[in-house]
Design a protein around this motif. Structure first.
Motif, mmCIF file in Angstrom:
data_model
loop_
_atom_site.group_PDB
_atom_site.id
_atom_site.type_symbol
_atom_site.label_atom_id
_atom_site.label_comp_id
_atom_site.label_asym_id
_atom_site.label_seq_id
_atom_site.Cartn_x
_atom_site.Cartn_y
_atom_site.Cartn_z
ATOM 1 N N UNK A 1 0.619 -1.368 -0.028
ATOM 2 C CA UNK A 1 0.231 0.037 0.057
ATOM 3 C C UNK A 1 0.420 1.198 -0.448
ATOM 4 N N UNK A 2 -0.030 2.514 -0.618
ATOM 5 C CA UNK A 2 0.627 3.727 -0.373
ATOM 6 C C UNK A 2 -0.224 4.712 0.913
ATOM 7 N N UNK A 3 0.503 5.454 1.405
ATOM 8 C CA UNK A 3 -0.471 6.819 2.139
ATOM 9 C C UNK A 3 0.852 7.605 1.698
ATOM 10 N N UNK A 4 0.367 9.180 3.004
ATOM 11 C CA UNK A 4 0.940 10.255 2.862
ATOM 12 C C UNK A 4 1.882 10.321 3.877
ATOM 13 N N UNK A 5 2.760 11.624 4.221
ATOM 14 C CA UNK A 5 3.752 11.853 5.214
ATOM 15 C C UNK A 5 4.467 13.006 5.024
ATOM 16 N N UNK A 6 4.511 12.945 6.421
ATOM 17 C CA UNK A 6 5.881 14.518 6.248
ATOM 18 C C UNK A 6 6.578 14.316 7.994
ATOM 19 N N UNK A 7 7.067 15.634 7.872
ATOM 20 C CA UNK A 7 8.535 15.501 8.645
ATOM 21 C C UNK A 7 8.196 15.960 9.696
ATOM 22 N N UNK A 8 8.608 15.415 11.117
ATOM 23 C CA UNK A 8 8.307 16.514 12.375
ATOM 24 C C UNK A 8 9.748 16.853 12.858
ATOM 25 N N UNK A 9 9.755 17.757 12.924
ATOM 26 C CA UNK A 9 11.487 18.249 13.820
ATOM 27 C C UNK A 9 11.985 17.660 15.102
ATOM 28 N N UNK A 10 12.303 17.162 15.382
ATOM 29 C CA UNK A 10 12.966 16.551 16.915
ATOM 30 C C UNK A 10 14.510 16.731 16.823
ATOM 31 N N UNK A 11 14.547 16.749 18.175
ATOM 32 C CA UNK A 11 15.829 16.406 18.850
ATOM 33 C C UNK A 11 16.970 15.365 17.718
ATOM 34 N N UNK A 12 16.479 14.478 17.754
ATOM 35 C CA UNK A 12 16.818 13.495 16.952
ATOM 36 C C UNK A 12 16.865 13.429 15.348
ATOM 37 N N UNK A 13 16.547 14.327 14.681
ATOM 38 C CA UNK A 13 15.708 14.584 13.670
ATOM 39 C C UNK A 13 15.591 13.693 12.576
ATOM 40 N N UNK A 14 14.534 12.737 12.974
ATOM 41 C CA UNK A 14 14.245 11.523 12.741
ATOM 42 C C UNK A 14 13.145 10.847 12.309
ATOM 43 N N UNK A 15 11.380 11.933 12.784
ATOM 44 C CA UNK A 15 10.221 11.439 12.589
ATOM 45 C C UNK A 15 9.572 11.926 11.314
ATOM 46 N N UNK A 16 8.716 11.034 11.405
ATOM 47 C CA UNK A 16 7.682 10.908 10.154
ATOM 48 C C UNK A 16 6.733 11.027 10.896
ATOM 49 N N UNK B 1 15.573 4.995 10.151
ATOM 50 C CA UNK B 1 17.399 5.088 10.194
ATOM 51 C C UNK B 1 17.903 6.338 9.521
ATOM 52 N N UNK B 2 19.168 6.965 9.524
ATOM 53 C CA UNK B 2 19.608 7.943 8.360
ATOM 54 C C UNK B 2 20.068 7.068 8.266
ATOM 55 N N UNK B 3 20.451 7.958 7.026
ATOM 56 C CA UNK B 3 20.858 7.660 5.655
ATOM 57 C C UNK B 3 22.218 8.087 5.464
ATOM 58 N N UNK B 4 22.789 7.220 5.707
ATOM 59 C CA UNK B 4 24.489 6.936 5.642
ATOM 60 C C UNK B 4 24.354 7.604 6.776
ATOM 61 N N UNK B 5 25.392 8.854 7.043
ATOM 62 C CA UNK B 5 25.785 10.013 8.001
ATOM 63 C C UNK B 5 24.542 10.820 8.513
ATOM 64 N N UNK B 6 23.893 11.046 7.110
ATOM 65 C CA UNK B 6 22.953 12.317 6.867
ATOM 66 C C UNK B 6 21.387 11.187 7.876
ATOM 67 N N UNK B 7 20.794 12.563 8.614
ATOM 68 C CA UNK B 7 19.228 12.197 8.934
ATOM 69 C C UNK B 7 18.438 13.440 8.049
ATOM 70 N N UNK B 8 17.221 12.751 8.579
ATOM 71 C CA UNK B 8 16.226 12.890 7.577
ATOM 72 C C UNK B 8 15.979 14.580 7.890
ATOM 73 N N UNK B 9 15.460 15.018 8.858
ATOM 74 C CA UNK B 9 15.051 16.087 9.710
ATOM 75 C C UNK B 9 16.266 17.620 9.161
ATOM 76 N N UNK B 10 17.853 16.792 9.064
ATOM 77 C CA UNK B 10 18.704 17.376 8.247
ATOM 78 C C UNK B 10 18.958 17.528 6.888
ATOM 79 N N UNK B 11 18.105 16.440 6.451
ATOM 80 C CA UNK B 11 17.930 16.420 4.666
ATOM 81 C C UNK B 11 17.244 17.672 4.417
ATOM 82 N N UNK B 12 15.962 17.196 4.463
ATOM 83 C CA UNK B 12 14.709 17.652 4.176
ATOM 84 C C UNK B 12 14.063 18.555 4.876
#
Length: 322
Positions: free
Chosen positions: A128-143, A205-216
Motif C-alpha cells: 500500500x501507499x500513504x502520505x506523511x511529513x517530517x516533524x522536527x525533533x532532537x534526533x531529527x528522524x520523525x515522520x 534510520x539515518x541515510x548514511x551519516x545524514x539524518x532525515x530532518x537535516x536533509x529535508x
C-alpha cells in the motif's frame, strides 16, 4: 516545481460518531520495524532488504490506502470548537541543511518535507501507499502520518517493509529513501480502531551519516489550537482522478468534527492518508506546523484527529528516540 492546488474554504459539517469503549486509548504503543518478518536492527541491512523489496514496479503497483468512509468511532459529545488544553508549540520548524534549489516563489509550492509512504500489510499480504511529513525533533528522524499507515487497527498487525520517500516526484526520489526503525501509535487505534486516535509517529534510520530532518527540514508541531485554523493540506492522493505521482494541496479553514476530530472539505482520495494539515504554511520555505493528519472520510472530505495534549505526550515519548 509547482504543486497542483485545489483551493477550498471549508464549511462546518459532520456529526460525532458513537462512543467506543477503550482501555486507556491515549496510551502509546510501539513496535520495532520489521522487514520481511525480521526486526530492523541496523540501517545497512534494513536499507539493503528494502531496496531489494521495493522495486520500481512494486512501488508503482502499490495500492492506495483508502481513507475509510465509515462514521468514526470514539468521538463523544457534541461538536465543539474549544481546545481541550493550553495552546502549545511542541516543536518549531527547522529548515533543511541542504537548501532546495528547485523551489519557485509560486502558490502553492510542493514541500520537500512531505512524501509518499510505502508499506506491506501483513493482514492481507498486499502493498500500500500513504502520505506523511517530517516533524522536527532532537534526533531529527520523525515522520508523522495516520495510524492506519503503520498498523491495521483492531484485530490486525503492524505493517512491515515501511519506507518514506520525501518529495516523491513521478518515480524520482531526489531526497533519498528513509526506512522505519520504530513505529508508534495510540492504543485507541491499534486496539480499538477509533479514528479519534488514527495517528502515528515513525522514527527512521539515518541515510548514511545524514539524518532525515537535516536533509529535508522538519515541520513544527502544535497542540490544543483552535479547530477553525486556516491550513494547507499536502498529500499524494492515488485514487482516481489522481495517480499518486505528485503532491496535491488544498487551502482553507478546517472545522470541528465531533469532540475529538477536525474536518476539511477537499477532494483528496485514497493514498492521501497521513498527509499533514499545516498551519502557517510558508510557500517560500515549504514548512509549517502540523495540526492534524488526513485520517478518513469520503473522497471530498478529509477528517483527522484533533491534536491535543495526548498528541503532545505521544510526541514527547518518541522525540529523543535514536
Amino acid at each position: 516545481m509547482l504543486l497542483i492546488t485545489l483551493t477550498t474554504v471549508a464549511t462546518v459539517g459532520g456529526q460525532a460518531g458513537a462512543s467506543a469503549a477503550a482501555s486507556a486509548p491515549n496510551s502509546a504503543t510501539s513496535a520495532v520495524a520489521t522487514v520481511n518478518g525480521t526486526a530492523a536492527t541496523d540501517a545497512g541491512s534494513t536499507g539493503a532488504a528494502l531496496e531489494a523489496y521495493w522495486t520500481p514496479e512494486r512501488m508503482r503497483s502499490a495500492i492506495p490506502a483508502d481513507k475509510p468512509a465509515a462514521v468514526p468511532t470514539g468521538s463523544t459529545g457534541s461538536t465543539s470548537d474549544k481546545p481541550t488544553g493550553p495552546a502549545t508549540v511542541a516543536a518549531a520548524p527547522q529548515a533543511a541543511s541542504v537548501k532546495a534549489t528547485d523551489r519557485a516563489n509560486l502558490n502553492v509550492n510542493a514541500s520537500i518535507t512531505v512524501g509518499k509512504i510505502f508499506f506491506h500489510d501483513e493482514s492481507d499480504g498486499k502493498d500500500y501507499v500513504c502520505s506523511g511529513s517530517t516533524i522536527n525533533n532532537p534526533t531529527k528522524n520523525i515522520v508523522v502520518t495516520a495510524g492506519h499507515c503503520v498498523h491495521g487497527g483492531k484485530g490486525k498487525k503492524w505493517h512491515t517493509n515501511w519506507q518514506f520517500v520525501p518529495y516523491y516526484d513521478h518515480g524520482s526520489r531526489p531526497y533519498g529513501t528513509w526506512w522505519a526503525k520504530q513505529l508508534t501509535s495510540f492504543k485507541g487505534w491499534t486496539q480499538n480502531g477509533s479514528y479519534d486516535w488514527d495517528l502515528a509517529f515513525v522514527n527512521v534510520w539515518p541515510n548514511g551519516s545524514t539524518r532525515l530532518v537535516d536533509q529535508v527540514g522538519g515541520n513544527g508541531l502544535i497542540v490544543n489550537y483552535a479547530k477553525n485554523l486556516y491550513v494547507t493540506l499536502l498529500a499524494y492522493p492515488a485514487g482516481a482522478p489522481y495517480d499518486g505521482s505528485w503532491q496535491y494541496a488544498c487551502q482553507g479553514n478546517m472545522y470541528a468534527y465531533g469532540s475529538e476530530q477536525v474536518g476539511f472539505n477537499c477532494l483528496l482520495t485514497g493514498g492521501a492518508s497521513g498527509g499533514p494539515f499545516l498551519y502557517q504554511y510558508s510557500d517560500a520555505t515549504g514548512l509549517g506546523y502540523v495540526d492534524s493528519v488526513i485520517s478518513h472520510g469520503p473522497d471530498t472530505i478529509n477528517y483527522g484527529p484533533y491534536f491535543d495534549t495526548d498528541v503532545l505526550n505521544l510526541y514527547n515519548g518518541v522525540a529523543n528516540y535514536s
